[in-house]
Each structure stands twice: as structure tokens, then as C-alpha cells.
Design an enzyme around this catalytic site. Structure first.
Site, mmCIF file in Angstrom:
data_model
loop_
_atom_site.group_PDB
_atom_site.id
_atom_site.type_symbol
_atom_site.label_atom_id
_atom_site.label_comp_id
_atom_site.label_asym_id
_atom_site.label_seq_id
_atom_site.Cartn_x
_atom_site.Cartn_y
_atom_site.Cartn_z
ATOM 1 C CG HIS A 1 -11.011 41.504 13.334
ATOM 2 N ND1 HIS A 1 -12.046 42.161 13.941
ATOM 3 C CD2 HIS A 1 -10.090 41.276 14.289
ATOM 4 C CE1 HIS A 1 -11.762 42.341 15.208
ATOM 5 N NE2 HIS A 1 -10.573 41.805 15.455
ATOM 6 C CB ILE A 2 -14.619 39.993 7.673
ATOM 7 C CG1 ILE A 2 -15.614 39.079 8.407
ATOM 8 C CG2 ILE A 2 -14.765 39.875 6.151
ATOM 9 C CD1 ILE A 2 -17.062 39.534 8.301
ATOM 10 C CB SER A 3 -11.531 43.985 6.899
ATOM 11 O OG SER A 3 -11.583 44.527 8.218
ATOM 12 C CG HIS B 1 -11.016 48.774 16.931
ATOM 13 N ND1 HIS B 1 -10.011 47.889 16.628
ATOM 14 C CD2 HIS B 1 -11.956 48.614 15.947
ATOM 15 C CE1 HIS B 1 -10.314 47.254 15.502
ATOM 16 N NE2 HIS B 1 -11.496 47.679 15.074
ATOM 17 C CG ASP C 1 -12.778 44.046 32.325
ATOM 18 O OD1 ASP C 1 -11.593 43.814 32.003
ATOM 19 O OD2 ASP C 1 -13.139 45.082 32.910
ATOM 20 N NE ARG D 1 -10.961 48.601 7.480
ATOM 21 C CZ ARG D 1 -12.193 48.390 7.925
ATOM 22 N NH1 ARG D 1 -12.530 47.189 8.403
ATOM 23 N NH2 ARG D 1 -13.092 49.343 7.877
ATOM 24 N NE ARG E 1 -20.121 47.069 8.206
ATOM 25 C CZ ARG E 1 -19.291 46.834 9.237
ATOM 26 N NH1 ARG E 1 -19.259 45.651 9.823
ATOM 27 N NH2 ARG E 1 -18.527 47.775 9.709
ATOM 28 N N PRO F 1 -21.311 44.740 16.602
ATOM 29 C CG PRO F 1 -20.609 46.824 17.310
ATOM 30 C CD PRO F 1 -20.520 45.375 17.656
ATOM 31 C CG ASN F 2 -22.450 48.629 12.427
ATOM 32 O OD1 ASN F 2 -23.595 49.041 12.268
ATOM 33 N ND2 ASN F 2 -21.562 49.275 13.152
ATOM 34 C CG ASN G 1 -15.784 40.236 13.721
ATOM 35 O OD1 ASN G 1 -15.342 41.257 14.256
ATOM 36 N ND2 ASN G 1 -15.948 40.117 12.408
ATOM 37 C CE1 TYR H 1 -15.624 44.639 7.919
ATOM 38 C CE2 TYR H 1 -16.741 46.482 6.861
ATOM 39 C CZ TYR H 1 -15.927 45.992 7.859
ATOM 40 O OH TYR H 1 -15.406 46.843 8.803
ATOM 41 C CB ALA I 1 -17.015 49.162 16.098
ATOM 42 N NE ARG J 1 -11.673 50.575 10.563
ATOM 43 C CZ ARG J 1 -12.970 50.716 10.887
ATOM 44 N NH1 ARG J 1 -13.543 49.884 11.726
ATOM 45 N NH2 ARG J 1 -13.703 51.675 10.357
ATOM 46 C CD GLU K 1 -8.999 40.211 18.095
ATOM 47 O OE1 GLU K 1 -8.024 39.882 18.811
ATOM 48 O OE2 GLU K 1 -9.205 41.374 17.723
#
Ligand code: DHK
Length: 156
Positions: free
Chosen positions: A105-107, A85, A92, A112, A23, A15-16, A79, A28, A82, A116, A103
Site C-alpha cells: 500500500h502506498i499510504s 478491506h 480466495d 488511517r 487523487r 481500483p482508483n 495493491n 498517494y 479498496a 482500512r 501486499e
């Protein structure tokens, strides 16, 4: 060349991430999700792999795409955004898919907010790429393919 080639890589975004470029640019960056897809397509071409690229804001849609990966992918680069977390359902689904997972993550989630720092994916993933911007997708793809190739090479 291994019998499984070309490897099929599924890159999933939660999401997002459709809001990349709009954003929180300080976290990001200015690149859009379309830029991420172009980068992943270039990396897939360099690796001689096939790319499927998917984003959803909906947990169930991501779960269903992961279920499909059991049949149509050799590697999942995800990725979960949200859902990293929060989502036992995505964890599953990844376990049920029985494919190697990287996995990304950009940040740098570890720099953070404390909520997170925990990931429902990291302990079932080959590894985690964090904080390296969108280039992290290419690093994650390369690491996953290196893993697949090493598995083939180690088979008698
Ligand atoms: C993206 C998100 O949307 C956040 O919810 C995660 C992740 C971090 C990223 O850095 O790519 O916490």
C-alpha cells in the site's frame, strides 16, 4: 541460476490506482500509475525478472488475472486498494493461485480510518509494505524474489 529463472512477477493494482497523480496527493503522492510501472520495470530488470503489470477497477477482472497467474507468474505483488478491506473473492483467488504474495500500500493504512486497518490479504501474504510511497512496490518485489531464491537454495 535456478531452473525457474527468470522469475515472473505479476504486479497487480486495484481500483482508483489509475487515478494516481490526480487523487489525494497528500496521501498517494504526485506520481502516476505509469510512473509506478516504470519503477517496477526498472526493479524487475535489476532483479533479472520478468514483469507483468496490470490494473483494474473491477473485482472480477482482478480475480481473473489472479487465476491466470497460476500459469504465468511465480510471485504476485498486489495493491488491492479498496478491495483490500472488502474482498473475500480476491483473497480466495490468491489462495487458489498458490503463489507467494506480497501486499503493498502506498499510504500507511494503519494510520488511517479504522476500516482500512483490516486486510483480507495480509494473513495470507508473505508480508505487507505500507506507507513508503510508490517505492514500496520495489521493496515488495525485492522481498518476494528473495523469498523465491531462498526457497530454491533450501531445496536439497
Ligand atoms: C489505496 C487505496 O485506494 C485505498 O483504498 C487503500 C491503498 C489504501 C494504498 O495506500 O495504496 O485503503
Amino acid at each position: 541460476m535456478s531452473p525457474s529463472k527468470p522469475w515472473r512477477i505479476l504486479v497487480l493494482n486495484g481500483p482508483n490506482l489509475n487515478m494516481l497523480g490526480k487523487r489525494e496527493a497528500s496521501l498517494y503522492g504526485h506520481e502516476t500509475l505509469a510512473d509506478v510501472e516504470v519503477l517496477c520495470a526498472a526493479k524487475a530488470a535489476q532483479l533479472g525478472a520478468q514483469l507483468a503489470f496490470y490494473q483494474s477497477n473491477y473485482e472480477g477482472a482482478l480475480v481473473e488475472r489472479i487465476q491466470q497467474a497460476r500459469e504465468d507468474a511465480d510471485l504476485i505483488v498486489i495493491n488491492p486498494a479498496a478491495y483490500t478491506h472488502t474482498s473475500v473473492a480476491i483473497r480466495d483467488a490468491l489462495l487458489a493461485a498458490e503463489k507467494p504474495v506480497v501486499e503493498i500500500h502506498i499510504s500507511n493504512i494503519h494510520k488511517r480510518e479504522p476500516f482500512r486497518h483490516h486486510s483480507y490479504v495480509s494473513d495470507i501474504a508473505l508480508g505487507q509494505v505500507v506507507g513508503l510511497g510508490i517505492r514500496g512496490y520495489a521493496y515488495a518485489m525485492e522481498a518476494g524474489i528473495t523469498h523465491l531464491e531462498s526457497q530454491v537454495a533450501s531445496k536439497p
